[in-house]
Design a protein around this motif. Sequence first.
Motif, PDB file in Angstrom:
ATOM      1  N   LEU A   1      -6.887  12.756   7.857  1.00 22.39           N
ATOM      2  CA  LEU A   1      -6.908  12.262   6.477  1.00 22.39           C
ATOM      3  C   LEU A   1      -8.156  12.747   5.746  1.00 22.39           C
ATOM      4  CD1 LEU A   1      -5.665   8.615   7.119  1.00 22.39           C
ATOM      5  CD2 LEU A   1      -4.488  10.339   5.721  1.00 22.39           C
ATOM      6  N   GLN A   2      -9.271  12.793   6.461  1.00 22.41           N
ATOM      7  CA  GLN A   2     -10.500  13.294   5.847  1.00 22.41           C
ATOM      8  C   GLN A   2     -10.389  14.777   5.528  1.00 22.41           C
ATOM      9  OE1 GLN A   2     -13.959  12.080   8.140  1.00 22.41           O
ATOM     10  NE2 GLN A   2     -13.085  10.055   8.503  1.00 22.41           N
ATOM     11  N   GLU A   3      -9.721  15.519   6.417  1.00 18.20           N
ATOM     12  CA  GLU A   3      -9.501  16.946   6.125  1.00 18.20           C
ATOM     13  C   GLU A   3      -8.639  17.116   4.878  1.00 18.20           C
ATOM     14  OE1 GLU A   3      -8.557  19.810   9.249  1.00 18.20           O
ATOM     15  OE2 GLU A   3      -8.873  18.175  10.707  1.00 18.20           O
ATOM     16  N   ALA A   4      -7.756  16.137   4.660  1.00 23.49           N
ATOM     17  CA  ALA A   4      -6.877  16.202   3.486  1.00 23.49           C
ATOM     18  C   ALA A   4      -7.585  15.727   2.223  1.00 23.49           C
ATOM     19  CB  ALA A   4      -5.624  15.373   3.724  1.00 23.49           C
ATOM     20  N   GLY A   5      -8.855  15.308   2.347  1.00 25.83           N
ATOM     21  CA  GLY A   5      -9.654  14.954   1.188  1.00 25.83           C
ATOM     22  C   GLY A   5      -9.837  13.480   0.919  1.00 25.83           C
ATOM     23  N   PHE A   6      -9.478  12.632   1.866  1.00 29.63           N
ATOM     24  CA  PHE A   6      -9.579  11.189   1.666  1.00 29.63           C
ATOM     25  C   PHE A   6     -10.750  10.596   2.435  1.00 29.63           C
ATOM     26  CE2 PHE A   6      -5.046  12.128   1.121  1.00 29.63           C
ATOM     27  CZ  PHE A   6      -4.767  11.477  -0.078  1.00 29.63           C
TER      28      PHE A   6
ATOM     29  N   ASP B   1      -9.063   9.233  -4.330  1.00 25.65           N
ATOM     30  CA  ASP B   1     -10.063   8.168  -4.244  1.00 25.65           C
ATOM     31  C   ASP B   1      -9.639   7.049  -3.297  1.00 25.65           C
ATOM     32  OD1 ASP B   1     -11.686   9.444  -6.102  1.00 25.65           O
ATOM     33  OD2 ASP B   1     -10.719   8.440  -7.812  1.00 25.65           O
ATOM     34  N   TYR B   2      -8.409   7.119  -2.825  1.00 26.13           N
ATOM     35  CA  TYR B   2      -7.917   6.033  -1.967  1.00 26.13           C
ATOM     36  C   TYR B   2      -8.631   6.066  -0.615  1.00 26.13           C
ATOM     37  CZ  TYR B   2      -4.793   2.698   0.225  1.00 26.13           C
ATOM     38  OH  TYR B   2      -4.285   1.583   0.867  1.00 26.13           O
ATOM     39  N   SER B   3      -9.004   4.891  -0.112  1.00 25.29           N
ATOM     40  CA  SER B   3      -9.656   4.769   1.192  1.00 25.29           C
ATOM     41  C   SER B   3      -8.683   4.144   2.195  1.00 25.29           C
ATOM     42  CB  SER B   3     -10.918   3.900   1.085  1.00 25.29           C
ATOM     43  OG  SER B   3     -11.891   4.524   0.271  1.00 25.29           O
ATOM     44  N   TRP B   4      -8.507   4.839   3.304  1.00 28.34           N
ATOM     45  CA  TRP B   4      -7.553   4.417   4.323  1.00 28.34           C
ATOM     46  C   TRP B   4      -8.226   3.552   5.381  1.00 28.34           C
ATOM     47  CZ3 TRP B   4      -2.448   5.921   3.834  1.00 28.34           C
ATOM     48  CH2 TRP B   4      -2.184   6.911   2.872  1.00 28.34           C
ATOM     49  N   ARG B   5      -7.471   2.590   5.889  1.00 27.10           N
ATOM     50  CA  ARG B   5      -8.000   1.686   6.916  1.00 27.10           C
ATOM     51  C   ARG B   5      -7.040   1.667   8.108  1.00 27.10           C
ATOM     52  NH1 ARG B   5     -11.200  -2.764   8.097  1.00 27.10           N
ATOM     53  NH2 ARG B   5     -10.170  -4.556   9.063  1.00 27.10           N
TER      54      ARG B   5
ATOM     55  N   SER C   1      -0.190  -9.315   9.389  1.00 27.84           N
ATOM     56  CA  SER C   1      -0.418  -9.914   8.070  1.00 27.84           C
ATOM     57  C   SER C   1       0.366  -9.211   6.964  1.00 27.84           C
ATOM     58  CB  SER C   1      -1.912  -9.886   7.727  1.00 27.84           C
ATOM     59  OG  SER C   1      -2.334  -8.565   7.407  1.00 27.84           O
ATOM     60  N   GLY C   2       0.581  -7.906   7.106  1.00 24.70           N
ATOM     61  CA  GLY C   2       1.232  -7.151   6.050  1.00 24.70           C
ATOM     62  C   GLY C   2       0.340  -6.896   4.850  1.00 24.70           C
ATOM     63  N   SER C   3      -0.944  -7.242   4.958  1.00 22.89           N
ATOM     64  CA  SER C   3      -1.868  -7.077   3.847  1.00 22.89           C
ATOM     65  C   SER C   3      -2.487  -5.680   3.855  1.00 22.89           C
ATOM     66  CB  SER C   3      -2.984  -8.126   3.920  1.00 22.89           C
ATOM     67  OG  SER C   3      -4.010  -7.844   2.981  1.00 22.89           O
ATOM     68  N   GLU C   4      -2.454  -5.023   2.704  1.00 25.68           N
ATOM     69  CA  GLU C   4      -3.080  -3.719   2.562  1.00 25.68           C
ATOM     70  C   GLU C   4      -4.583  -3.799   2.816  1.00 25.68           C
ATOM     71  OE1 GLU C   4      -3.511  -0.207  -0.888  1.00 25.68           O
ATOM     72  OE2 GLU C   4      -2.625  -2.173  -1.347  1.00 25.68           O
ATOM     73  N   ASP C   5      -5.194  -4.924   2.523  1.00 31.48           N
ATOM     74  CA  ASP C   5      -6.627  -5.089   2.763  1.00 31.48           C
ATOM     75  C   ASP C   5      -6.934  -5.090   4.257  1.00 31.48           C
ATOM     76  OD1 ASP C   5      -7.131  -5.258   0.062  1.00 31.48           O
ATOM     77  OD2 ASP C   5      -7.020  -7.452   0.017  1.00 31.48           O
ATOM     78  N   ASP C   6      -5.974  -5.513   5.069  1.00 36.17           N
ATOM     79  CA  ASP C   6      -6.195  -5.591   6.510  1.00 36.17           C
ATOM     80  C   ASP C   6      -5.964  -4.250   7.203  1.00 36.17           C
ATOM     81  OD1 ASP C   6      -6.945  -8.230   6.602  1.00 36.17           O
ATOM     82  OD2 ASP C   6      -4.914  -8.987   6.942  1.00 36.17           O
ATOM     83  N   TYR C   7      -4.962  -3.495   6.756  1.00 33.08           N
ATOM     84  CA  TYR C   7      -4.663  -2.230   7.426  1.00 33.08           C
ATOM     85  C   TYR C   7      -3.642  -1.419   6.648  1.00 33.08           C
ATOM     86  CZ  TYR C   7      -0.198  -4.268   8.856  1.00 33.08           C
ATOM     87  OH  TYR C   7       1.059  -4.835   8.832  1.00 33.08           O
ATOM     88  N   ASN C   8      -3.728  -0.115   6.827  1.00 35.23           N
ATOM     89  CA  ASN C   8      -2.652   0.807   6.442  1.00 35.23           C
ATOM     90  C   ASN C   8      -1.866   1.249   7.670  1.00 35.23           C
ATOM     91  OD1 ASN C   8      -5.213   2.019   4.477  1.00 35.23           O
ATOM     92  ND2 ASN C   8      -3.351   1.245   3.478  1.00 35.23           N
ATOM     93  N   MET C   9      -2.581   1.352   8.782  1.00 35.39           N
ATOM     94  CA  MET C   9      -1.976   1.775  10.035  1.00 35.39           C
ATOM     95  C   MET C   9      -2.632   1.030  11.181  1.00 35.39           C
ATOM     96  SD  MET C   9      -2.022   5.888   9.350  1.00 35.39           S
ATOM     97  CE  MET C   9      -3.127   5.827   7.937  1.00 35.39           C
ATOM     98  N   TYR C  10      -1.935   0.956  12.298  1.00 33.98           N
ATOM     99  CA  TYR C  10      -2.531   0.387  13.511  1.00 33.98           C
ATOM    100  C   TYR C  10      -1.920   1.060  14.731  1.00 33.98           C
ATOM    101  CZ  TYR C  10       1.715  -2.496  14.003  1.00 33.98           C
ATOM    102  OH  TYR C  10       3.015  -2.932  14.138  1.00 33.98           O
ATOM    103  N   THR C  11      -2.634   0.994  15.835  1.00 29.13           N
ATOM    104  CA  THR C  11      -2.119   1.494  17.109  1.00 29.13           C
ATOM    105  C   THR C  11      -1.878   0.322  18.029  1.00 29.13           C
ATOM    106  OG1 THR C  11      -4.367   1.834  17.942  1.00 29.13           O
ATOM    107  CG2 THR C  11      -3.271   3.721  16.907  1.00 29.13           C
TER     108      THR C  11
ATOM    109  N   GLY D   1       0.805  -1.213   0.000  1.00 32.64           N
ATOM    110  CA  GLY D   1       0.000   0.000   0.000  1.00 32.64           C
ATOM    111  C   GLY D   1       0.839   1.264   0.000  1.00 32.64           C
ATOM    112  N   PRO D   2       0.171   2.419   0.004  1.00 31.72           N
ATOM    113  CA  PRO D   2       0.876   3.701  -0.089  1.00 31.72           C
ATOM    114  C   PRO D   2       1.831   3.949   1.069  1.00 31.72           C
ATOM    115  CG  PRO D   2      -1.448   4.038   0.453  1.00 31.72           C
ATOM    116  CD  PRO D   2      -1.301   2.598   0.073  1.00 31.72           C
ATOM    117  N   THR D   3       1.566   3.347   2.229  1.00 26.69           N
ATOM    118  CA  THR D   3       2.420   3.614   3.389  1.00 26.69           C
ATOM    119  C   THR D   3       3.774   2.927   3.304  1.00 26.69           C
ATOM    120  OG1 THR D   3       1.163   1.877   4.552  1.00 26.69           O
ATOM    121  CG2 THR D   3       0.569   4.168   5.011  1.00 26.69           C
ATOM    122  N   THR D   4       4.038   2.197   2.231  1.00 30.98           N
ATOM    123  CA  THR D   4       5.393   1.696   2.018  1.00 30.98           C
ATOM    124  C   THR D   4       6.339   2.837   1.656  1.00 30.98           C
ATOM    125  OG1 THR D   4       4.938   1.222  -0.322  1.00 30.98           O
ATOM    126  CG2 THR D   4       4.578  -0.568   1.259  1.00 30.98           C
TER     127      THR D   4
END
Length: 557
Positions: A409-414, A385-389, A432-442, A310-313
Amino acid sequence: MTKDNNSQLINRRRMLQGLGVAGIASVAGCSGGGGGDDTGGNQSGDGNQSGGGSGDGQASQGGQLKMGLVKSPLEFDPIMLNDVPSQQVAQNIFEGLYEYNESTGLVPALAAGEPEVNGDGTQYTVQIAENATFQNGDPVTSEDVKYSFEAPVNEETQNASEVNMVESIDTPDEKTAVFNLKYPYGAFETTLAWSIVPKSVRENDKDAFNTSKPVGSGPFQFDDWQEGQFVRISRYDDYWGDQMPNLAQVEFVPVEEATTRVTTLRNGENDIIEEIPPQLYSSVEQIQDASIDEVPGIGYFYMAFNCAEGPTTDPKVREAVDYCFDMDQAVSNFVEPTGLRQYSPLPQALADEWGFDVSQWEQIPHGKDIEQAQQLFEEAGVSQDYSWRIIVPPDDKREQIGTTVSNGLQEAGFNAEVQRLDWGAFLDQYVSGSEDDYNMYTLGWSGTPDPDAFTYYMFGATEDTLGVTDGTFYHDSSDRAAEATQKFVQAREMADQEQRKQLYTEGITTVLEDRAHLPAYNLKNSYGVKDYVNDFTSHPVDSFHLSSNHNNVSVDK
């Protein structure tokens, strides 16, 4: 240490759930159902203390103590247990060769004195106290020590990585244990606090030892347990040590909901409660016959990025996210006064002890600047158009941090969503390292007071960490990342502290500049304590101490 899940997992270095579990280190999670987080120099303990301890080896006050925990203990065998509530109970039943003083220094417990270390730091020789005995009357021997350190590896328990730097243990006599290390592991002194169990008792019935008949060498003995209801321990009157506990009995009771927990303190149902959420601090402070006892824990909470897909790489994208919000403000809003802002993976007490220059790391995070964020996103080619998870564990503080990022992120238009998962689902997804599972986590992490606990277990790329704690996958994201994370492995395998410090400084600086993590905060180990409870002390590593080399709790009621 321990891993991060609602029952507070991994070893003493735990994934902060509030107190958590994860390999040798732990992931910090949230322990409370009401949004709560579970999360020196050598000196001899002469038994002298204030507030009711006599210091003469005799119980001066007696009394019974009732303590409200955030979660129920699950098991009591140190070879097996991997959650904070279980460790909080077991630490009173079992002892290690060494134990912590009132801070992060180690002093002899079952050991007769300081360890003898060879020139290259690969061999530690420990003499066991001659009169040290288990609660069945058997002497503590070098064979028990050998067994206690080898069993986690031989049985492939989740705690194996806590002790697998040991190549072999020699037992030249019943009171001498010689640890031969695979490499000069610089943090081995903290490993020597590992709990010692009686080999013959545990081997006779491991299941009973874990849940109904644990036998240690400590000042308290196991009485009874009903999972989710209570655990009772009582003073062991034949304790071999110099200081006999003042308390006759201690009952630990799980009270998950934070408001209910505070109510039990107010009405005297519990004499002590753990974990005071920010929104309830003032409520506890207003209880006329109680006070708050707290100390910053040896822990670390953070926002992490998916560096595998994903983009966070792209580190430029991660920097853009950093511009979407202000972590200082988020911690002020949602964590203080129950925690402190943290600017690196190293807790402040650890950084101070080692003399790290934290000020250089304080300059790395950005304040909120949506225009700058948008510019970086555009340069990186991230479509609007990208949706962040963002995924978060079941903890209000971490969810609020995630929501703050999502709002930016929503303020930035996403489009952006925050999904709060139960611990099982979270622990499956964040590695998992899967983009479908997450872009970020706490998440969070708690550990021993050595930088190894906060670097190797999150960023190391070895068989001990890959697939277990590599939720960021940062080590494979670039040559720069590989070089930085290798420094943590190198530091782990050397004894010289100044050399280790330099490697940690370089590696941590790169990780922070690349924003594999955005450090957030460290929680305090906080307790509400009734005024009739004497000499209770919270502890940065062990949560709290009831009878130790520096305190001895009693109850006057």
